[in-house]
Design a protein around this motif. Structure first.
Motif, PDB file in Angstrom:
ATOM      1  N   LYS A 174      -0.750 -27.270 -33.683  1.00 16.80           N
ATOM      2  CA  LYS A 174      -0.518 -28.698 -33.835  1.00 16.80           C
ATOM      3  C   LYS A 174       0.112 -28.975 -35.203  1.00 16.80           C
ATOM      4  O   LYS A 174      -0.108 -28.232 -36.157  1.00 16.80           O
ATOM      5  CB  LYS A 174      -1.826 -29.483 -33.705  1.00 16.80           C
ATOM      6  CG  LYS A 174      -2.504 -29.345 -32.346  1.00 16.80           C
ATOM      7  CD  LYS A 174      -3.844 -30.062 -32.328  1.00 16.80           C
ATOM      8  CE  LYS A 174      -4.555 -29.868 -30.985  1.00 16.80           C
ATOM      9  NZ  LYS A 174      -5.880 -30.530 -30.976  1.00 16.80           N
TER      10      LYS A 174
ATOM     11  N   TYR B 150       0.037 -31.235 -38.309  1.00 28.64           N
ATOM     12  CA  TYR B 150      -0.879 -32.122 -39.014  1.00 28.64           C
ATOM     13  C   TYR B 150      -0.144 -32.911 -40.097  1.00 28.64           C
ATOM     14  O   TYR B 150       0.688 -32.357 -40.825  1.00 28.64           O
ATOM     15  CB  TYR B 150      -2.000 -31.322 -39.682  1.00 28.64           C
ATOM     16  CG  TYR B 150      -3.099 -30.866 -38.749  1.00 28.64           C
ATOM     17  CD1 TYR B 150      -4.352 -31.462 -38.770  1.00 28.64           C
ATOM     18  CD2 TYR B 150      -2.880 -29.825 -37.841  1.00 28.64           C
ATOM     19  CE1 TYR B 150      -5.366 -31.040 -37.916  1.00 28.64           C
ATOM     20  CE2 TYR B 150      -3.885 -29.402 -36.979  1.00 28.64           C
ATOM     21  CZ  TYR B 150      -5.128 -30.018 -37.031  1.00 28.64           C
ATOM     22  OH  TYR B 150      -6.122 -29.603 -36.172  1.00 28.64           O
TER      23      TYR B 150
ATOM     24  N   ILE C 295      -1.343 -35.380 -43.262  1.00 28.69           N
ATOM     25  CA  ILE C 295      -2.602 -35.658 -43.961  1.00 28.69           C
ATOM     26  C   ILE C 295      -2.355 -36.492 -45.216  1.00 28.69           C
ATOM     27  O   ILE C 295      -1.426 -36.225 -45.987  1.00 28.69           O
ATOM     28  CB  ILE C 295      -3.313 -34.339 -44.326  1.00 28.69           C
ATOM     29  CG1 ILE C 295      -3.669 -33.568 -43.048  1.00 28.69           C
ATOM     30  CG2 ILE C 295      -4.570 -34.587 -45.156  1.00 28.69           C
ATOM     31  CD1 ILE C 295      -4.255 -32.192 -43.284  1.00 28.69           C
TER      32      ILE C 295
ATOM     33  N   GLU D 245      -3.801 -37.062 -39.144  1.00 30.49           N
ATOM     34  CA  GLU D 245      -3.575 -37.061 -37.705  1.00 30.49           C
ATOM     35  C   GLU D 245      -2.793 -35.816 -37.322  1.00 30.49           C
ATOM     36  O   GLU D 245      -2.099 -35.223 -38.157  1.00 30.49           O
ATOM     37  CB  GLU D 245      -2.890 -38.331 -37.222  1.00 30.49           C
ATOM     38  CG  GLU D 245      -1.785 -38.868 -38.082  1.00 30.49           C
ATOM     39  CD  GLU D 245      -1.443 -40.315 -37.706  1.00 30.49           C
ATOM     40  OE1 GLU D 245      -1.133 -40.567 -36.529  1.00 30.49           O
ATOM     41  OE2 GLU D 245      -1.488 -41.174 -38.603  1.00 30.49           O
ATOM     42  N   CYS D 246      -2.929 -35.403 -36.081  1.00 30.44           N
ATOM     43  CA  CYS D 246      -2.246 -34.191 -35.632  1.00 30.44           C
ATOM     44  C   CYS D 246      -1.510 -34.474 -34.331  1.00 30.44           C
ATOM     45  O   CYS D 246      -1.969 -35.245 -33.482  1.00 30.44           O
ATOM     46  CB  CYS D 246      -3.224 -33.029 -35.476  1.00 30.44           C
ATOM     47  SG  CYS D 246      -4.560 -33.299 -34.298  1.00 30.44           S
TER      48      CYS D 246
ATOM     49  N   LYS E 152     -13.446 -26.911 -40.433  1.00 35.95           N
ATOM     50  CA  LYS E 152     -13.041 -27.704 -39.274  1.00 35.95           C
ATOM     51  C   LYS E 152     -14.221 -28.317 -38.526  1.00 35.95           C
ATOM     52  O   LYS E 152     -14.137 -29.455 -38.038  1.00 35.95           O
ATOM     53  CB  LYS E 152     -12.218 -26.833 -38.317  1.00 35.95           C
ATOM     54  CG  LYS E 152     -10.969 -26.234 -38.927  1.00 35.95           C
ATOM     55  CD  LYS E 152     -10.268 -25.304 -37.947  1.00 35.95           C
ATOM     56  CE  LYS E 152      -9.084 -24.618 -38.581  1.00 35.95           C
ATOM     57  NZ  LYS E 152      -8.411 -23.663 -37.665  1.00 35.95           N
TER      58      LYS E 152
END
Length: 384
Positions: free
Chosen positions: A228, A230, A232, A246-247, A298
């Motif tokens: 994905k 990302y 940030i 958000e990704c 994570k």
């Protein structure tokens, strides 16, 4: 027999190594090797694809066939098919008129051809990213926003293509042969903070629009992790710091909001975008205010301190520091603790333990070139 036949050619190559930055100005010379048994083109290409990419510039001096092979990009396609990826670092330091490229160990380097832009572009702020064998440098010329593209195969700069929404202070990341950009400030008359995103494909040299993010953000950072893209941190349209990220899932074509990923980050309106890098699918950050290396947990959405880095990231609030992924290592370039006043740069790498059970072991790789400034304006890593 073959090694002795190439002695004269090797002497010529070594003699010309001092002129490595101007390889495109030297005419390759054909030699008569008709007395040697010939190999098929396919076998030759497979052999050359396994040679270190940092040595490819020498092929320019062997003969026109090898020169044409390099310019065709065929060797890089074969390398991709065989899973061969070798990182190299492209860097522009303060006060330097040229871009330089280094191998991953910083043992060899060469100067790129002069970028044929106008003085406004040279003197202004620029942002860079890599996609496949393309290095993209974004900035502003007298006539407006422009992207200059360096193609490794051709060893040349080309202008374009422009983004669909030209921008600055944006997040970016690459994955295999494509690159993502998102957010930033629109380089038009309104200077809007953007929530748009785009994807660059070097195969067709074009940008494609992606769905919009949940938040408008500038001064944000990007990375690629867990398949994905990302985005940030950064600031919103009101200049307020964003602690969320958000990704983007390219398979689902959707963005997912990640609340409070930077909730413990220090607040400073003049700091750089977050210094982020992914190694072995783990996300690391360099906190500019404390010079601390951290790893992202994570499962808990928290950060864990791993120790200090050997450069002064706090000296310019994170600006002028290169913090990158270099294969399976972290790369940090900047002013050393005892040389931040302008005595040169320090280049270090390490293989961090994400569990924090082992002490950080930094490897000093030198200073790149004598008297080069430790303030890094742009730095990108190409995997090809």
């Amino acid at each position: 027999m073959m090694s002795s036949s190439f002695n004269d050619r090797e002497i010529l190559i070594r003699h010309r190594e001092t002129n490595v930055g101007s390889s495109d100005a030297v005419e390759p010379q054909d030699a008569d090797y008709s007395h040697l048994p010939s190999l098929s083109d396919e076998i030759v290409h497979q052999i050359l694809s396994r040679v270190s990419r940092s040595e490819y510039w020498k092929l320019y001096f062997l003969n026109k066939s090898y020169l044409d092979l390099l310019k065709s990009g065929e060797l890089y396609k074969i390398r991709r098919e065989n899973g061969l990826k070798e990182p190299s670092v492209y860097m522009l330091a303060s006060g330097e008129p040229h871009w330089w490229t280094f191998d991953r160990h910083f043992r060899s380097f060469r100067k790129l051809p002069e970028l044929p832009s106008d003085p406004c572009f040279v003197a202004g702020d620029k942002e860079s990213l890599c996609a496949g064998t393309h290095l993209l440098v974004c900035g502003k010329e007298i006539e407006g926003v422009v992207i200059w593209r360096y193609e490794l195969a051709m060893n040349r700069w080309y202008k374009g293509p422009s983004m669909i929404n030209p921008r600055c202070l944006f997040a970016s990341a690459n994955c295999n042969d494509v690159a993502f950009v998102a957010g930033g400030i629109a380089m038009g008359t309104t200077l809007d903070v953007l929530d748009s995103a785009e994807l660059y494909n070097p195969e067709n040299k074009a940008w494609d629009s992606l769905p919009k993010m949940h938040k408008r953000r500038k001064l944000c950072s990007g990375c690629y992790m867990d398949n994905k893209f990302y985005v940030i941190g950064g600031q919103d349209e009101d200049g307020l710091d964003l602690t969320c990220g958000e990704c983007f899932d390219i398979n689902k074509n959707t963005w997912e909001l990640i609340p409070d990923i930077l909730k413990d980050a220090p607040i400073s309106t003049s700091r750089s975008p977050p210094l982020l890098a992914v190694v072995n699918n783990e996300l690391y950050s360099l906190e500019a205010s404390s010079n601390q290396l951290k790893v992202y947990l994570k499962k808990t959405n928290l950060w864990k301190e791993l120790g200090k880095v050997p450069v002064r990231a706090d000296h310019s609030r994170g600006w002028g520091i290169a913090f990158k992924s270099l294969g399976d290592e972290l790369l940090v370039i900047g002013g050393a603790w005892n040389s931040f006043a302008g005595h040169g740069m320090m280049i270090c790498t390490c293989r961090p333990d994400p569990n924090g059970t082992e002490e950080l072991q930094w490897r000093f790789l030198g200073t790149g070139r004598n008297r080069i400034s430790h303030f890094i304006l742009n730095c990108s890593v190409m995997l090809a």
